[in-house]
Scaffold this motif. Structure first.
Motif, short mmCIF file in Angstrom:
data_model
loop_
_atom_site.label_atom_id
_atom_site.label_comp_id
_atom_site.label_asym_id
_atom_site.label_seq_id
_atom_site.Cartn_x
_atom_site.Cartn_y
_atom_site.Cartn_z
N ALA A 28 -7.52 6.42 -2.35
CA ALA A 28 -6.98 5.83 -3.59
C ALA A 28 -5.72 6.53 -4.07
CB ALA A 28 -8.05 5.87 -4.68
N ARG A 29 -5.51 7.75 -3.63
CA ARG A 29 -4.32 8.48 -4.06
C ARG A 29 -3.04 7.90 -3.48
NH1 ARG A 29 -6.68 14.31 -2.73
NH2 ARG A 29 -7.33 13.07 -0.96
N ILE A 30 -3.13 7.24 -2.34
CA ILE A 30 -1.93 6.67 -1.70
C ILE A 30 -1.35 5.53 -2.53
CG2 ILE A 30 -1.08 5.48 0.35
CD1 ILE A 30 -3.07 7.18 1.96
N PRO A 31 -2.13 4.49 -2.90
CA PRO A 31 -1.53 3.45 -3.76
C PRO A 31 -1.10 3.99 -5.12
CG PRO A 31 -3.66 2.72 -2.93
CD PRO A 31 -3.48 4.11 -2.47
N MET A 32 -1.84 4.97 -5.63
CA MET A 32 -1.44 5.56 -6.92
C MET A 32 -0.11 6.28 -6.79
SD MET A 32 -5.11 6.92 -8.30
CE MET A 32 -4.40 7.94 -9.53
N ALA A 33 0.09 7.01 -5.71
CA ALA A 33 1.36 7.72 -5.50
C ALA A 33 2.50 6.74 -5.31
CB ALA A 33 1.24 8.65 -4.30
N LEU A 34 2.25 5.65 -4.57
CA LEU A 34 3.30 4.65 -4.39
C LEU A 34 3.68 3.98 -5.71
CD1 LEU A 34 2.10 2.97 -1.08
CD2 LEU A 34 4.07 4.47 -1.40
N GLY A 35 2.69 3.65 -6.50
CA GLY A 35 2.97 3.04 -7.80
C GLY A 35 3.64 4.00 -8.75
N SER A 36 3.23 5.25 -8.74
CA SER A 36 3.83 6.24 -9.63
C SER A 36 5.25 6.58 -9.22
CB SER A 36 3.00 7.52 -9.64
OG SER A 36 1.71 7.26 -10.14
N SER A 37 5.54 6.56 -7.93
CA SER A 37 6.90 6.85 -7.49
C SER A 37 7.84 5.68 -7.78
CB SER A 37 6.92 7.18 -6.01
OG SER A 37 6.55 6.05 -5.26
N ARG A 38 7.31 4.48 -7.86
CA ARG A 38 8.12 3.29 -8.13
C ARG A 38 8.37 3.09 -9.62
NH1 ARG A 38 11.93 0.48 -6.18
NH2 ARG A 38 11.78 -1.72 -6.61
N TRP A 39 7.49 3.64 -10.47
CA TRP A 39 7.55 3.41 -11.91
C TRP A 39 8.86 3.87 -12.55
CZ3 TRP A 39 7.15 7.09 -15.98
CH2 TRP A 39 7.08 6.51 -17.23
N PRO A 40 9.40 5.06 -12.26
CA PRO A 40 10.65 5.46 -12.94
C PRO A 40 11.82 4.53 -12.64
CG PRO A 40 9.61 7.37 -11.96
CD PRO A 40 8.87 6.17 -11.47
N SER A 41 11.91 4.03 -11.42
CA SER A 41 13.02 3.13 -11.10
C SER A 41 12.85 1.78 -11.79
CB SER A 41 13.14 2.95 -9.60
OG SER A 41 12.00 2.32 -9.07
N GLU A 42 11.63 1.35 -12.00
CA GLU A 42 11.39 0.08 -12.68
C GLU A 42 11.70 0.17 -14.17
OE1 GLU A 42 10.55 -2.83 -11.34
OE2 GLU A 42 10.58 -1.96 -9.35
N THR A 43 11.36 1.30 -14.79
CA THR A 43 11.57 1.40 -16.23
C THR A 43 13.02 1.69 -16.59
OG1 THR A 43 10.96 3.74 -16.17
CG2 THR A 43 9.22 2.14 -16.69
N ARG A 85 -11.21 1.43 2.90
CA ARG A 85 -11.39 2.88 2.85
C ARG A 85 -10.07 3.66 2.87
NH1 ARG A 85 -16.12 2.27 1.17
NH2 ARG A 85 -17.87 2.15 2.59
N VAL A 86 -9.01 3.06 2.34
CA VAL A 86 -7.75 3.79 2.17
C VAL A 86 -7.93 4.73 0.98
CG1 VAL A 86 -5.29 3.53 1.59
CG2 VAL A 86 -6.39 1.92 3.14
N ILE A 127 -4.03 -6.59 -3.73
CA ILE A 127 -3.65 -5.74 -2.59
C ILE A 127 -4.36 -4.39 -2.66
CG2 ILE A 127 -1.71 -4.48 -1.56
CD1 ILE A 127 0.05 -6.89 -2.37
N VAL A 128 -4.38 -3.79 -3.83
CA VAL A 128 -5.04 -2.49 -3.98
C VAL A 128 -6.54 -2.62 -3.74
CG1 VAL A 128 -5.59 -0.67 -5.64
CG2 VAL A 128 -3.26 -1.50 -5.44
N GLY A 129 -7.16 -3.69 -4.22
CA GLY A 129 -8.57 -3.90 -3.95
C GLY A 129 -8.86 -4.05 -2.47
N PHE A 130 -8.00 -4.76 -1.75
CA PHE A 130 -8.15 -4.90 -0.31
C PHE A 130 -8.03 -3.55 0.38
CE2 PHE A 130 -6.15 -5.52 3.86
CZ PHE A 130 -7.13 -6.28 4.47
#
Length: 128
Positions: A108-123, A105-106, A97-100
């Protein structure tokens, strides 16, 4: 050398000594094999530290969780692999998905921010 704790201490001391001598030598010669001078940049240094610890945790989970499942929960090797396989499957799907998105031309900070914001709830186990 029969005591495992003594072996770990000895290897840790040898590792610290070897790493220290490597850094000392590489900083002293004009054309080093490993250029540690790039770590003078604050942003690059902080990224290297974050990546080091992130992959350290990833490697620790990959190597310790199957043993935990087999020893404490009594799973065999196949079952412990099946328990841990969804994490790898979701990682591959996320990579696609991120490669797509990056090919479209999205920023790169947007998927990184989404993943980083999701990480605390997952851990912490807070789903939602």
């Amino acid at each position: 050398m029969g005591d495992p704790f003594f072996r770990v201490q000895t290897l840790a001391i040898l590792f610290v000594g070897g790493l220290s001598s490597l850094v000392y030598r590489e900083l002293r010669i004009a054309n080093p094999l490993i250029n540690f001078r790039t770590l003078l940049d604050r942003n690059f240094r902080s990224c290297c530290i974050i990546i080091f610890f992130a992959f350290g945790v990833l490697y620790a989970n990959t190597t310790t969780l199957p043993g935990l499942l087999q020893s404490l929960f009594g799973y065999d090797a196949t079952t412990s692999g099946l328990v841990l396989s969804p994490a790898g499957l979701f990682a591959v799907i996320t990579l696609l998905i991120v490669g797509f998105l990056l090919a479209r031309r999205v920023d790169a900070r947007i998927p990184m921010a989404l993943g980083s914001s999701r990480w605390p709830s997952e851990t912490t186990g807070c789903r939602g």
